[in-house]
Design a protein around this motif. Structure first.
Motif, PDB file in Angstrom:
ATOM      1  N   ARG A  61      -1.307  13.473   2.935  1.00  0.00           N
ATOM      2  CA  ARG A  61      -1.999  13.542   1.130  1.00  0.00           C
ATOM      3  C   ARG A  61      -0.453  13.614   0.016  1.00  0.00           C
ATOM      4  N   GLY A  62      -1.110  12.737  -1.034  1.00  0.00           N
ATOM      5  CA  GLY A  62       1.449  12.584  -1.225  1.00  0.00           C
ATOM      6  C   GLY A  62       1.882  12.156  -0.543  1.00  0.00           C
ATOM      7  N   ARG A  63       2.152  11.380   0.099  1.00  0.00           N
ATOM      8  CA  ARG A  63       2.618  10.226   1.043  1.00  0.00           C
ATOM      9  C   ARG A  63       2.162   8.495   0.337  1.00  0.00           C
ATOM     10  N   PHE A  64       3.821   7.307   0.700  1.00  0.00           N
ATOM     11  CA  PHE A  64       3.349   6.887   0.448  1.00  0.00           C
ATOM     12  C   PHE A  64       3.449   5.337   1.535  1.00  0.00           C
ATOM     13  N   THR A  65       2.383   4.370   1.972  1.00  0.00           N
ATOM     14  CA  THR A  65       2.599   3.715   2.509  1.00  0.00           C
ATOM     15  C   THR A  65       3.466   2.224   2.064  1.00  0.00           C
ATOM     16  N   THR A  66       4.411   2.075   2.087  1.00  0.00           N
ATOM     17  CA  THR A  66       4.783   0.430   1.814  1.00  0.00           C
ATOM     18  C   THR A  66       5.170  -0.881   2.538  1.00  0.00           C
ATOM     19  N   GLN A  67       4.873  -1.636   1.791  1.00  0.00           N
ATOM     20  CA  GLN A  67       4.769  -3.182   2.727  1.00  0.00           C
ATOM     21  C   GLN A  67       6.191  -3.835   2.007  1.00  0.00           C
ATOM     22  N   ALA A  68       7.394  -4.038   2.663  1.00  0.00           N
ATOM     23  CA  ALA A  68       8.580  -4.340   1.946  1.00  0.00           C
ATOM     24  C   ALA A  68       8.151  -6.103   1.344  1.00  0.00           C
ATOM     25  N   GLU A  69       7.281  -6.764   1.571  1.00  0.00           N
ATOM     26  CA  GLU A  69       6.681  -7.967   1.228  1.00  0.00           C
ATOM     27  C   GLU A  69       5.971  -7.183   0.192  1.00  0.00           C
ATOM     28  N   HIS A  70       5.528  -6.604  -0.013  1.00  0.00           N
ATOM     29  CA  HIS A  70       5.090  -6.254  -1.346  1.00  0.00           C
ATOM     30  C   HIS A  70       6.330  -6.106  -3.013  1.00  0.00           C
ATOM     31  N   MET A  71       7.160  -5.357  -2.581  1.00  0.00           N
ATOM     32  CA  MET A  71       8.280  -5.183  -3.638  1.00  0.00           C
ATOM     33  C   MET A  71       8.633  -6.267  -4.255  1.00  0.00           C
ATOM     34  N   PRO A  72       9.137  -6.177  -5.531  1.00  0.00           N
ATOM     35  CA  PRO A  72      10.223  -6.992  -5.895  1.00  0.00           C
ATOM     36  C   PRO A  72      11.231  -7.382  -5.775  1.00  0.00           C
ATOM     37  N   ALA A  73      11.949  -8.104  -5.600  1.00  0.00           N
ATOM     38  CA  ALA A  73      13.294  -8.292  -4.558  1.00  0.00           C
ATOM     39  C   ALA A  73      14.228  -7.214  -4.615  1.00  0.00           C
ATOM     40  N   SER A  74      14.206  -6.699  -6.196  1.00  0.00           N
ATOM     41  CA  SER A  74      15.420  -5.785  -6.847  1.00  0.00           C
ATOM     42  C   SER A  74      15.200  -4.297  -5.560  1.00  0.00           C
ATOM     43  N   HIS A  75      13.408  -4.555  -4.795  1.00  0.00           N
ATOM     44  CA  HIS A  75      13.303  -2.511  -4.532  1.00  0.00           C
ATOM     45  C   HIS A  75      13.552  -3.348  -3.037  1.00  0.00           C
ATOM     46  N   ARG A  76      13.555  -4.349  -2.891  1.00  0.00           N
ATOM     47  CA  ARG A  76      13.402  -4.339  -1.521  1.00  0.00           C
ATOM     48  C   ARG A  76      15.386  -3.778  -1.131  1.00  0.00           C
ATOM     49  N   GLN A  77      16.817  -4.548  -2.002  1.00  0.00           N
ATOM     50  CA  GLN A  77      17.932  -4.207  -1.862  1.00  0.00           C
ATOM     51  C   GLN A  77      17.575  -2.816  -1.266  1.00  0.00           C
ATOM     52  N   HIS A  78      17.332  -1.627  -2.395  1.00  0.00           N
ATOM     53  CA  HIS A  78      17.265  -0.694  -2.358  1.00  0.00           C
ATOM     54  C   HIS A  78      16.330  -0.241  -0.666  1.00  0.00           C
ATOM     55  N   ALA A  79      15.392  -1.065  -0.724  1.00  0.00           N
ATOM     56  CA  ALA A  79      14.674  -0.463   0.723  1.00  0.00           C
ATOM     57  C   ALA A  79      15.270  -0.928   2.413  1.00  0.00           C
ATOM     58  N   GLU A  80      16.235  -1.785   1.671  1.00  0.00           N
ATOM     59  CA  GLU A  80      17.393  -1.563   2.723  1.00  0.00           C
ATOM     60  C   GLU A  80      18.345  -0.341   3.632  1.00  0.00           C
TER      61      GLU A  80
END
Length: 187
Positions: A61-80
């Motif tokens: 509970r209270g956590r996130f499951t995120t797939q990189a391909e769902h992110m906008p390009a600007s957020h993908r840079q942060h994911a790296e």
């Protein structure tokens, strides 16, 4: 295997909530109503009968499951970026700054959610702003007061509160005076 279905609206952060856990969907679906189909092992997200996302089910509970391909390009840079990389940047300001940034990210459901605040604190150390010495002292004060946020550090710097701590330390203990009761008074 029991399959359950429910409706959900895609949040501004391109995630949908299922039993306290957040799952990503393609960011273009923000604001749309989707259908969640889930079992004990899997969560699938459908838009107009077409599957747009699939995740392994999480019970956290209270956590996130995120797939990189769902992110906008600007957020993908942060994911790296990694939390340790951001802490290392904060270390260039000083150990208190690094510790504050680490605490800030630790207190978020997803460490990446603290990157913006952490980078803001690091940027405060620019010479045109406040400089590394003042920011390091402000971070130390924020840690002492458990104020783990960019806003707290910025307020400390804006009001020169990091200097107040230093002035108090230089004054030393209270002087002997007839109106000062001392520790023995309370025994």
């Amino acid at each position: 295997m029991v399959r359950c279905t429910q409706k959900a609206r895609v949040n501004i952060d391109y995630h949908v909530e299922l039993e306290g856990h957040w799952y990503s969907v393609p960011y273009g679906l923000v604001g749309k109503e989707v259908e969640l189909r889930h079992t004990e092992a899997c969560v699938e997200v459908f838009l107009a009968g077409r599957r747009v996302a699939s995740h392994v089910r999480s019970q956290q509970r209270g956590r996130f499951t995120t797939q990189a391909e769902h992110m906008p390009a600007s957020h993908r840079q942060h994911a790296e970026w990694t939390p340790s990389r951001v802490v290392q940047w904060a270390q260039s300001v000083g150990p208190a700054c690094a510790q504050l940034v680490e605490e800030l990210m630790k207190r978020r459901p997803h460490p990446q959610q603290g990157f913006r605040s952490a980078l803001g604190i690091i940027r405060l150390a620019d010479k045109e702003k406040y400089g590394t010495q003042r920011v390091e002292k402000a971070c130390a004060r924020a840690l002492r007061h458990r104020a783990y946020s960019y806003k707290s550090v910025a307020a400390i710097l804006q009001h020169h509160l990091e200097e107040a701590d230093e002035a108090r330390e230089q004054k030393g203990p209270l002087p002997e005076h007839q109106n000062v009761r001392g520790a023995n008074y309370y025994h």
